[in-house]
Scaffold this active site. Structure first.
Site, short mmCIF file in Angstrom:
data_model
loop_
_atom_site.label_atom_id
_atom_site.label_comp_id
_atom_site.label_asym_id
_atom_site.label_seq_id
_atom_site.Cartn_x
_atom_site.Cartn_y
_atom_site.Cartn_z
N LYS A 44 1.02 -1.34 0.01
CA LYS A 44 0.12 0.02 0.06
C LYS A 44 0.89 1.15 -0.08
O LYS A 44 0.65 2.25 -0.80
CB LYS A 44 -0.71 -0.12 1.25
CG LYS A 44 -1.96 -0.81 1.62
CD LYS A 44 -2.92 -0.64 2.52
CE LYS A 44 -2.12 -0.47 3.84
NZ LYS A 44 -1.76 -1.61 4.60
N ARG A 99 -9.19 2.34 9.24
CA ARG A 99 -8.81 1.08 9.62
C ARG A 99 -9.96 0.33 10.36
O ARG A 99 -9.49 -0.74 10.65
CB ARG A 99 -7.60 0.97 10.39
CG ARG A 99 -6.45 0.70 9.83
CD ARG A 99 -5.25 0.70 10.76
NE ARG A 99 -3.99 0.06 10.36
CZ ARG A 99 -3.03 0.37 9.73
NH1 ARG A 99 -3.27 1.53 9.01
NH2 ARG A 99 -2.07 -0.44 9.70
N ARG A 128 11.51 -6.66 5.10
CA ARG A 128 11.78 -5.41 5.09
C ARG A 128 12.20 -5.10 6.78
O ARG A 128 12.98 -4.30 6.77
CB ARG A 128 10.18 -4.74 5.16
CG ARG A 128 10.18 -3.20 5.40
CD ARG A 128 8.81 -2.42 5.01
NE ARG A 128 7.93 -2.78 6.01
CZ ARG A 128 6.71 -2.25 5.99
NH1 ARG A 128 6.25 -1.77 4.87
NH2 ARG A 128 5.91 -2.68 7.23
N ARG A 179 11.96 -1.24 10.92
CA ARG A 179 10.80 -0.74 11.53
C ARG A 179 10.36 -1.45 12.76
O ARG A 179 10.46 -2.54 12.97
CB ARG A 179 9.74 -0.84 10.56
CG ARG A 179 8.88 0.59 10.21
CD ARG A 179 7.86 0.44 9.12
NE ARG A 179 6.79 -0.13 9.75
CZ ARG A 179 5.80 -0.02 9.02
NH1 ARG A 179 5.53 0.40 7.61
NH2 ARG A 179 4.54 -0.55 9.74
N ARG A 195 -0.24 -7.59 13.72
CA ARG A 195 -1.00 -6.71 12.67
C ARG A 195 -1.72 -7.38 11.61
O ARG A 195 -2.93 -6.67 11.22
CB ARG A 195 0.07 -5.85 12.03
CG ARG A 195 0.73 -5.02 12.87
CD ARG A 195 2.15 -4.46 12.46
NE ARG A 195 2.32 -3.92 11.17
CZ ARG A 195 3.41 -4.37 10.65
NH1 ARG A 195 4.42 -5.05 11.05
NH2 ARG A 195 3.60 -3.76 9.24
P1 ADP Z 1 1.06 -1.63 8.08
O1 ADP Z 1 -0.21 -1.40 7.07
O2 ADP Z 1 2.30 -2.01 7.39
O3 ADP Z 1 0.83 -2.15 9.39
P2 ADP Z 1 1.06 1.30 8.68
O4 ADP Z 1 2.39 2.18 8.45
O5 ADP Z 1 -0.18 1.53 8.02
O6 ADP Z 1 1.58 -0.05 8.48
O7 ADP Z 1 0.63 1.39 10.35
C1 ADP Z 1 1.46 1.11 11.34
C2 ADP Z 1 1.01 1.30 12.73
O8 ADP Z 1 0.27 2.47 12.91
C3 ADP Z 1 -0.41 0.23 12.98
O9 ADP Z 1 0.06 -1.05 13.21
C4 ADP Z 1 -1.32 1.17 14.00
O10 ADP Z 1 -0.41 0.69 15.19
C5 ADP Z 1 -0.67 2.47 13.62
N1 ADP Z 1 -1.78 3.25 12.75
C6 ADP Z 1 -1.69 3.46 11.43
N2 ADP Z 1 -2.64 3.81 10.93
C7 ADP Z 1 -3.85 3.73 11.98
C8 ADP Z 1 -5.29 4.15 11.99
N3 ADP Z 1 -5.98 4.47 10.92
N4 ADP Z 1 -5.79 3.78 13.11
C9 ADP Z 1 -5.11 3.34 14.19
N5 ADP Z 1 -3.77 3.17 14.11
C10 ADP Z 1 -3.18 3.12 13.07
#
Ligand code: ADP
Length: 185
Positions: A15, A90, A126, A132, A143
């Site tokens: 994404k 989300r 990654r 990360r 996740r």
């Molecule tokens: P990925 O899709 O690889 O898990 P992201 O970079 O989108 O990674 O998100 C990393 C973390 O940031 C999530 O696991 C969560 O803890 C937090 N996060 C990101 N976007 C949201 C959201 N919309 N609501 C709640 N937590 C979020």
């Protein structure tokens, strides 16, 4: 073509990479809640301190915090002509909040798909390259669970606006598939 685009898909589907490429091709901002939150953590802001532990565990940050960040970002003038949202909404509460915040918030939803084995192997790779904090085996598993439980149901919430795209293949191939779907819509 709608310029209010939302990316959905599990962690590791690509994404972030694809949302950035689409945003750049369409000259609209790429709005990634994950990036904004990681930035807050690395700068050590109050927000960063509040969310660091939750993110490291692979759980969702509270809706109030994330909705406030997104509201603020969408109110900036560069988002007037469109945006690519990545990582938000989300869950159902965030999707409702987005609908309330912006009239006709979302035009097109891109659902990037890849099977679970591929997702885990990409995320582990990654982990070696980028380090990360949430790319370790336990957090990756968490996740993926959170995605299945909280985020995957949004596919039916957005119904006919959703375009399923196969996320397996080269970055440029996947990009072409998404562009074709966006142009056709
Ligand atoms: P990925 O899709 O690889 O898990 P992201 O970079 O989108 O990674 O998100 C990393 C973390 O940031 C999530 O696991 C969560 O803890 C937090 N996060 C990101 N976007 C949201 C959201 N919309 N609501 C709640 N937590 C979020």
């Amino acid at each position: 073509m709608s310029r209010r685009i939302l990316f959905l898909g599990p962690p590791g589907a690509g994404k972030g990479t694809q949302a950035a490429m689409i945003a750049s091709a369409l000259h609209i901002p790429h709005i990634s809640t994950g990036e904004m939150l990681r930035d807050a953590v690395s700068r050590g802001t109050d927000l960063g301190k509040q969310v660091e532990g939750v993110m490291a565990a692979g759980d969702l940050v509270s809706d109030d915090l994330v909705v406030a960040i997104v509201d603020e970002r969408l109110s900036q003038s560069d988002a007037n002509c469109g945006y690519v949202l990545d990582g938000f909404p989300r869950n159902a509460a965030q999707a409702e909040a987005l609908n309330d915040a912006v009239i006709n918030a979302i035009g097109t939803v891109v659902l990037l798909k890849a099977d679970a084995d591929e997702l885990v192997s990409r995320l582990m790779k990654r982990a070696e390259q980028e380090g990360r904090a949430d790319d370790n085996e336990e957090t990756i598993r968490r996740r993926l669970q959170v995605y299945d439980a909280e985020t995957a149901p949004l596919v039916s919430f957005y119904g006919d606006a959703v375009h399923q795209i196969d996320g397996i293949g080269g970055i440029d191939d996947v990009f072409s598939r998404i562009m074709l779907a966006l142009v056709a819509f």
